[in-house]
Write a protein that holds these residues in place. Structure first.
Motif, PDB file in Angstrom:
ATOM      1  N   LEU A 115       0.828  -1.207   0.000  1.00  9.75           N
ATOM      2  CA  LEU A 115       0.000   0.000   0.000  1.00  9.75           C
ATOM      3  C   LEU A 115       0.861   1.255   0.000  1.00  9.75           C
ATOM      4  CD1 LEU A 115      -2.735   1.382   0.141  1.00  9.75           C
ATOM      5  CD2 LEU A 115      -2.680   1.099   2.642  1.00  9.75           C
ATOM      6  N   ASP A 116       1.911   1.252   0.813  1.00 10.72           N
ATOM      7  CA  ASP A 116       2.805   2.415   0.857  1.00 10.72           C
ATOM      8  C   ASP A 116       3.436   2.671  -0.516  1.00 10.72           C
ATOM      9  OD1 ASP A 116       2.247   2.777   3.507  1.00 10.72           O
ATOM     10  OD2 ASP A 116       4.043   1.723   4.231  1.00 10.72           O
ATOM     11  N   LYS A 117       3.817   1.595  -1.179  1.00  6.99           N
ATOM     12  CA  LYS A 117       4.419   1.737  -2.510  1.00  6.99           C
ATOM     13  C   LYS A 117       3.412   2.305  -3.503  1.00  6.99           C
ATOM     14  CE  LYS A 117       6.734  -0.932  -6.134  1.00  6.99           C
ATOM     15  NZ  LYS A 117       7.202  -2.281  -6.554  1.00  6.99           N
ATOM     16  N   TYR A 118       2.182   1.826  -3.433  1.00  6.82           N
ATOM     17  CA  TYR A 118       1.132   2.310  -4.338  1.00  6.82           C
ATOM     18  C   TYR A 118       0.873   3.794  -4.110  1.00  6.82           C
ATOM     19  CZ  TYR A 118      -3.361   2.493  -6.801  1.00  6.82           C
ATOM     20  OH  TYR A 118      -4.387   2.815  -7.665  1.00  6.82           O
ATOM     21  N   LEU A 119       0.730   4.188  -2.842  1.00  8.87           N
ATOM     22  CA  LEU A 119       0.453   5.594  -2.534  1.00  8.87           C
ATOM     23  C   LEU A 119       1.632   6.489  -2.903  1.00  8.87           C
ATOM     24  CD1 LEU A 119      -1.354   5.185   0.920  1.00  8.87           C
ATOM     25  CD2 LEU A 119      -2.385   5.612  -1.324  1.00  8.87           C
ATOM     26  N   GLN A 120       2.848   5.967  -2.737  1.00  9.98           N
ATOM     27  CA  GLN A 120       4.023   6.740  -3.133  1.00  9.98           C
ATOM     28  C   GLN A 120       4.046   6.966  -4.645  1.00  9.98           C
ATOM     29  OE1 GLN A 120       6.287   8.290  -1.209  1.00  9.98           O
ATOM     30  NE2 GLN A 120       7.096   9.124  -3.125  1.00  9.98           N
ATOM     31  N   GLN A 121       3.653   5.947  -5.392  1.00  9.06           N
ATOM     32  CA  GLN A 121       3.583   6.095  -6.850  1.00  9.06           C
ATOM     33  C   GLN A 121       2.515   7.112  -7.241  1.00  9.06           C
ATOM     34  OE1 GLN A 121       2.918   2.058  -8.129  1.00  9.06           O
ATOM     35  NE2 GLN A 121       5.101   1.654  -8.421  1.00  9.06           N
ATOM     36  N   VAL A 122       1.391   7.086  -6.536  1.00 10.01           N
ATOM     37  CA  VAL A 122       0.338   8.064  -6.810  1.00 10.01           C
ATOM     38  C   VAL A 122       0.872   9.481  -6.607  1.00 10.01           C
ATOM     39  CG1 VAL A 122      -1.873   8.977  -6.003  1.00 10.01           C
ATOM     40  CG2 VAL A 122      -1.577   6.509  -6.288  1.00 10.01           C
ATOM     41  N   ARG A 123       1.574   9.698  -5.497  1.00 11.10           N
ATOM     42  CA  ARG A 123       2.126  11.029  -5.214  1.00 11.10           C
ATOM     43  C   ARG A 123       3.171  11.433  -6.262  1.00 11.10           C
ATOM     44  NH1 ARG A 123       1.097  13.682  -0.762  1.00 11.10           N
ATOM     45  NH2 ARG A 123      -0.131  12.714   0.903  1.00 11.10           N
ATOM     46  N   THR A 124       3.951  10.457  -6.698  1.00 12.20           N
ATOM     47  CA  THR A 124       4.977  10.753  -7.707  1.00 12.20           C
ATOM     48  C   THR A 124       4.335  11.190  -9.019  1.00 12.20           C
ATOM     49  OG1 THR A 124       6.505   9.154  -6.724  1.00 12.20           O
ATOM     50  CG2 THR A 124       6.920   9.803  -9.005  1.00 12.20           C
ATOM     51  N   TYR A 125       3.317  10.474  -9.451  1.00 14.67           N
ATOM     52  CA  TYR A 125       2.663  10.812 -10.715  1.00 14.67           C
ATOM     53  C   TYR A 125       1.899  12.131 -10.632  1.00 14.67           C
ATOM     54  CZ  TYR A 125       3.722   6.160 -12.522  1.00 14.67           C
ATOM     55  OH  TYR A 125       4.373   5.038 -12.961  1.00 14.67           O
ATOM     56  N   LEU A 126       1.375  12.441  -9.444  1.00 10.25           N
ATOM     57  CA  LEU A 126       0.584  13.668  -9.294  1.00 10.25           C
ATOM     58  C   LEU A 126       1.435  14.875  -8.920  1.00 10.25           C
ATOM     59  CD1 LEU A 126      -2.595  12.327  -7.442  1.00 10.25           C
ATOM     60  CD2 LEU A 126      -2.367  12.981  -9.838  1.00 10.25           C
ATOM     61  N   ARG A 127       2.732  14.676  -8.781  1.00  6.33           N
ATOM     62  CA  ARG A 127       3.607  15.792  -8.442  1.00  6.33           C
ATOM     63  C   ARG A 127       3.585  16.826  -9.569  1.00  6.33           C
ATOM     64  NH1 ARG A 127       8.905  13.414  -7.459  1.00  6.33           N
ATOM     65  NH2 ARG A 127       7.921  12.700  -5.518  1.00  6.33           N
ATOM     66  N   GLY A 128       3.265  18.030  -9.229  1.00  7.36           N
ATOM     67  CA  GLY A 128       3.181  19.098 -10.221  1.00  7.36           C
ATOM     68  C   GLY A 128       1.834  19.189 -10.905  1.00  7.36           C
ATOM     69  N   CYS A 129       0.922  18.272 -10.582  1.00 10.46           N
ATOM     70  CA  CYS A 129      -0.418  18.313 -11.177  1.00 10.46           C
ATOM     71  C   CYS A 129      -1.206  19.464 -10.554  1.00 10.46           C
ATOM     72  CB  CYS A 129      -1.132  16.983 -10.952  1.00 10.46           C
ATOM     73  SG  CYS A 129      -2.759  16.900 -11.701  1.00 10.46           S
ATOM     74  N   ARG A 130      -1.806  20.294 -11.381  1.00  9.35           N
ATOM     75  CA  ARG A 130      -2.463  21.507 -10.894  1.00  9.35           C
ATOM     76  C   ARG A 130      -3.930  21.301 -10.543  1.00  9.35           C
ATOM     77  NH1 ARG A 130       0.417  22.772 -15.397  1.00  9.35           N
ATOM     78  NH2 ARG A 130      -1.486  22.733 -16.663  1.00  9.35           N
ATOM     79  N   THR A 131      -4.537  20.242 -11.032  1.00  6.80           N
ATOM     80  CA  THR A 131      -5.986  20.098 -10.879  1.00  6.80           C
ATOM     81  C   THR A 131      -6.405  18.985  -9.928  1.00  6.80           C
ATOM     82  OG1 THR A 131      -6.061  18.656 -12.822  1.00  6.80           O
ATOM     83  CG2 THR A 131      -6.398  21.015 -13.197  1.00  6.80           C
ATOM     84  N   VAL A 132      -5.460  18.171  -9.466  1.00  2.00           N
ATOM     85  CA  VAL A 132      -5.800  17.049  -8.592  1.00  2.00           C
ATOM     86  C   VAL A 132      -4.964  17.137  -7.322  1.00  2.00           C
ATOM     87  CG1 VAL A 132      -5.871  14.541  -8.349  1.00  2.00           C
ATOM     88  CG2 VAL A 132      -6.404  15.591 -10.553  1.00  2.00           C
ATOM     89  N   ASP A 133      -5.625  16.993  -6.181  1.00  2.00           N
ATOM     90  CA  ASP A 133      -4.952  17.029  -4.884  1.00  2.00           C
ATOM     91  C   ASP A 133      -4.510  15.613  -4.511  1.00  2.00           C
ATOM     92  OD1 ASP A 133      -4.016  17.493  -2.376  1.00  2.00           O
ATOM     93  OD2 ASP A 133      -5.947  18.059  -1.498  1.00  2.00           O
ATOM     94  N   ALA A 134      -3.210  15.422  -4.344  1.00  2.00           N
ATOM     95  CA  ALA A 134      -2.678  14.095  -4.033  1.00  2.00           C
ATOM     96  C   ALA A 134      -3.197  13.583  -2.694  1.00  2.00           C
ATOM     97  CB  ALA A 134      -1.152  14.128  -4.040  1.00  2.00           C
TER      98      ALA A 134
END
Length: 260
Positions: free
Chosen positions: A12-31
């Motif tokens: 789960l930690d790995k999955y959530l970390q990947q989510v945060r990595t992909y959403l880094r710099g995303c302006r319209t979605v809150d990680a």
């Protein structure tokens, strides 16, 4: 909070970390909001569980939930990732369009393989074209489908129109000395004038035959060169027939002049 085994917690930690990595710099979605939604979904899946959740159980839920990349809005993806996204998730007709265009580009980039990739691109483009009865419904897909169709159609059309010359031109070169010797034709005799008249006559006969065939079967060019030959009618078949006749007349005239 549900009870997770050590391996499930790491998953789960790995999955959530990947989510945060992909959403880094995303302006319209809150990680943070996405992370809360993921955890709430997992908790709802295992709300009745009494024992610790194993890695296999959690991984099955995450697989159903989807890739961490899915949380990125498509409009914020780079163009190359949009292509991959469309290929993986888009409708079948769009997938075929992207595959066709990708094969075409690869054919030009990897030059030795263009003999295979460009025909493959054409086949996929025709498959995409067959998905719709009206090519006008393709809209933006035409920019992906039509390039390979145009390339193959132009090559095929040139081959079709000049097919008799492919055999006659080498034959004329090979037999020139033999014909001159057999018929005692001197070097001052316009041998190639007669040869060109044969070329014109052969092309004329070839086009005349196809003009007659197309008059009887108008759907042949429409099917072979769809959708660019939808305008083809009896008028154009008759024009092809007349051009064939016009090409044959000079050929007959030169032949009669040589005989006489």
């Amino acid at each position: 909070m549900i009870n997770l085994s050590d391996s499930a917690k790491k998953c789960l930690d790995k999955y959530l970390q990947q989510v945060r990595t992909y959403l880094r710099g995303c302006r319209t979605v809150d990680a943070d909001e996405v992370e809360r939604n993921v955890i709430e979904h997992i908790e709802s899946e295992f709300e009745s569980a009494t024992a610790a959740i194993s890695f296999e159980e959690l991984d099955a839920v995450l697989q159903r939930l989807g890739s961490p990349r899915q949380w990125i809005p498509e409009e914020e993806l780079p163009w190359w990732r949009k292509v991959i996204f469309r290929l993986r998730t888009g409708p079948e007709d769009w997938r075929l369009a992207y595959i066709s265009f990708g094969l075409l580009i690869a054919g030009f980039v990897i030059l030795p393989s263009f003999i295979v990739l460009i025909p493959a691109s054409f086949i996929v483009a025709r498959a995409a074209l067959s998905e719709t009865e009206d090519p006008g419904q393709l809209k933006a897909q035409r920019w992906l489908i039509y390039p390979s169709l145009i390339i193959v159609y132009l090559v095929s059309l040139c081959f079709f129109l000049g097919l008799p010359l492919l055999g006659l031109i080498p034959l004329a070169y090979d037999l020139e000395h033999t014909i001159r010797a057999s018929y005692k034709i001197g070097d001052d005799t316009p041998y190639w004038l007669a040869v060109c008249s044969v070329f014109a006559g052969s092309l004329g006969l070839w086009w005349l035959i196809h003009g007659i065939v197309f008059l009887a079967r108008l759907n042949i060019p429409k099917v072979l060169f769809r959708p660019f030959a939808d305008w083809f009618s009896r008028k154009w078949a008759f024009v092809l027939l007349l051009i064939g006749l016009v090409l044959m007349i000079p050929s007959l005239g030169v032949g009669i002049w040589y005989v006489l």
